[in-house]
Design an enzyme around this catalytic site. Structure first.
Site, PDB file in Angstrom:
ATOM      1  CE  LYS A 170      -1.769   2.440   3.341  1.00 57.81           C
ATOM      2  NZ  LYS A 170      -1.411   3.739   2.737  1.00 57.81           N
ATOM      3  CD  GLU A 191      13.397   0.715   9.619  1.00 61.81           C
ATOM      4  OE1 GLU A 191      13.770   1.676  10.330  1.00 61.81           O
ATOM      5  OE2 GLU A 191      13.983  -0.374   9.577  1.00 61.81           O
ATOM      6  CB  CYS A 242      12.359   9.271   9.496  1.00 57.02           C
ATOM      7  SG  CYS A 242      12.997   7.892   8.605  1.00 57.02           S
ATOM      8  CD  GLU A 284      10.085  12.273  12.287  1.00 56.14           C
ATOM      9  OE1 GLU A 284       9.040  11.707  12.652  1.00 56.14           O
ATOM     10  OE2 GLU A 284      10.944  11.725  11.588  1.00 56.14           O
TER      11      GLU A 284
HETATM   12  C1  SIN Z   1      13.482   7.908   5.680  1.00 55.65           C
HETATM   13  O1  SIN Z   1      13.533   9.088   5.901  1.00 55.65           O
HETATM   14  O2  SIN Z   1      12.449   7.258   5.939  1.00 55.65           O
HETATM   15  C2  SIN Z   1      14.612   7.165   5.062  1.00 55.65           C
HETATM   16  C3  SIN Z   1      15.824   7.959   4.922  1.00 55.65           C
HETATM   17  C4  SIN Z   1      16.897   7.226   4.175  1.00 55.65           C
HETATM   18  O3  SIN Z   1      16.765   6.048   3.815  1.00 55.65           O
HETATM   19  O4  SIN Z   1      17.901   7.839   3.932  1.00 55.65           O
END
Ligand code: SIN
Length: 475
Positions: free
Chosen positions: A172, A248, A282, A379
């Protein structure tokens, strides 16, 4: 441009004919619409995947590896086209988008090599009575829920190891960025992935879709990339069926600069850690903790470079920061900045919504931010760099670790011994020591604490998509 669901190698509309509106974040206008999958479509995709998986798991590892290598090659052959698609629907600068395709493709090359190296072990039980044989069969069908910030790479980072291990998948993609996902799905089939092994079902009703996908008894695992908030909800749902999970989740990376650091290198690293992919990662540096005697110098240098970043549509030459994904994202960044200023922070550059169509925020540096300000605990997911100064290393480490997140951290110092010892004290799954980038298909990506469960990439990545079976026998 593919705009339907990919289920079992065929393209079709969703069961109820609904469409998802995909926006161009650089204008706020609709780009196109895409079929929206219903719960029935999610369920059908899992059943199709379950049938396809039986055959795929029997394909010899070398042959699976060769098909994955074809996937790597075909993505690179279409790097420009895929990059342009990412820039259209996500908005990131075209160089970042094309870079993402190279990164995304590399997960296939890496896992084409892992497919033939998925080894088990054999041992003798301590009392000598029998042998202990351990091997790693695939889990079966994996449901994948992927984010909008890396429309290609966050899919391939999951799909490549899952396929290498012999699984089939139902994806998805984020409703904001389904176009890249659908085109990648089409290319994977052209590269030799059998129909039904990769199914792509965008939806605008994520909750019911996920309920249906995980209610199907053929689903054995869920792999998710996204916010910790959503991750918690999905984990609760997975608990009902005791599904294997890989998560993640969010980050809140500290970027630490000691007074002996090479400040030019630190600013260069800070720009990468903060601004790559329009600051919507992230792993992005979320808080800058700078030793007090260089804090002002570092802040001024960073502000100068941030002020020079050209903001605009990602396809325009020279643009270093594209739009944010939607209007809500811009509002949330602006609220965090305003709250920090209300608590005494100073705007050194930026600090405002860009006054033009689309969803733009000015690259911003804030000085004198208090460690307790909300911007240090949430964040940001946008081009804002709050700087907090420190005088004592132990205090700084307490501040750095004072978060439920533990994904990434960055440390700049000329003293490698200090850098290593500080890195080891950081509660973070990944540390960039004198580096602003750490993502690499050959490295285990993932977080401690509420930043996630499991790792993606490296040799750990393929094991996430495997069971462990032990056979006791003697002869
Ligand atoms: C992410 O921000 O989810 C991944 C960042 C990355 O793989 O560099």
């Amino acid at each position: 441009m593919r705009d339907q669901l990919l289920i079992g190698g065929t393209w079709r509309d969703g069961a109820d004919g609904e469409r998802i509106s995909v926006l161009d974040p650089a204008t706020g206008e609709e780009l196109t619409t895409v079929a929206s999958g219903t719960p029935a479509d999610a369920d059908a995709a899992v059943s199709v995947a379950a049938k396809a998986q039986v055959g795929w798991a029997k394909v010899a590892p070398r042959e699976r590896g060769e098909i994955l290598r074809n996937c790597w090659k075909i993505m690179l052959d279409h790097q420009d086209e895929l990059g342009e698609l990412i820039t259209k629907e996500h908005g990131k600068p075209i160089a970042d988008a094309k870079g993402e395709i190279a990164y995304a493709a590399e997960f296939f090359r890496w896992n084409s090599e892992e497919a033939v190296r998925l080894r088990g072990t054999i041992g003798t039980s301590p009392n000598g009575a029998n042998r202990i044989i351990v091997h790693h069969p695939p889990v079966g069908v994996v449901v994948m829920v992927t984010p909008w910030n890396f429309p290609a790479a966050m899919i391939t980072r999951k799909v490549a190891p899952a396929l290498a291990a012999g699984n089939a998948v139902v994806i998805k993609p984020a409703k904001e960025t389904p176009l890249t996902a659908l085109r990648v799905g089409e290319l994977l089939e052209e590269a030799g992935v059998p129909p039904g092994v990769v199914n792509i079902v965008p939806t605008q009703s994520a909750g019911p879709w996920f309920e249906a996908a995980t209610a199907n008894s053929a689903t054995r695992m869920v792999s998710f990339t996204g916010s910790t908030e959503v991750g918690r909800v999905l984990l609760k749902r997975c608990a009902d069926r005791v599904l294997k999970v890989a998560m993640e989740l969010g980050g809140n990376a500290p970027f630490i600069v000691f007074n002996d650091a090479d400040l030019d290198a630190a600013v260069e690293g800070a720009m990468v850690a903060k601004m790559r992919h329009s600051a919507e990662t992230c792993t992005a540096a979320n808080r800058f903790l700078v030793e007090a005697d260089v804090a002002d110098d570092f802040t001024q240098r960073l502000a100068k470079v941030m002020a020079d970043v050209q903001v605009g549509p990602g396809h325009e030459a020279g643009v270093g920061c594209g739009p944010m994904i939607n209007a809500g994202a811009v509002q949330s960044i602006d609220s965090l900045v305003n709250a920090a200023v209300g608590e005494g922070a100073t705007v050194v550059t930026g600090g405002e919504i860009v006054d033009r169509a689309g969803f733009f925020y000015a690259p911003t540096v804030l000085a004198d931010v208090t460690p307790t300000a909300a911007i240090n605990h949430e964040e940001i997911f946008g081009p804002v760099a709050p700087v907090v100064s420190f005088t004592d290393t132990d205090d700084m480490i307490r501040i750095a670790n004072n978060t439920e997140m533990g994904l990434a951290a960055y440390v700049y110092t000329a003293d490698i011994g200090r850098g290593m010892s500080v890195s080891e004290r950081l509660e973070s799954g990944m540390v960039g020591l004198n580096r602003g980038a750490m993502s690499d298909p050959a490295a285990p990506f993932g977080g401690m604490k509420q930043s996630g469960l499991g790792r993606e990439g490296a040799s750990e990545g393929i094991l996430e998509f495997c069971e462990t079976q032990y056979i006791a026998t003697q002869w």
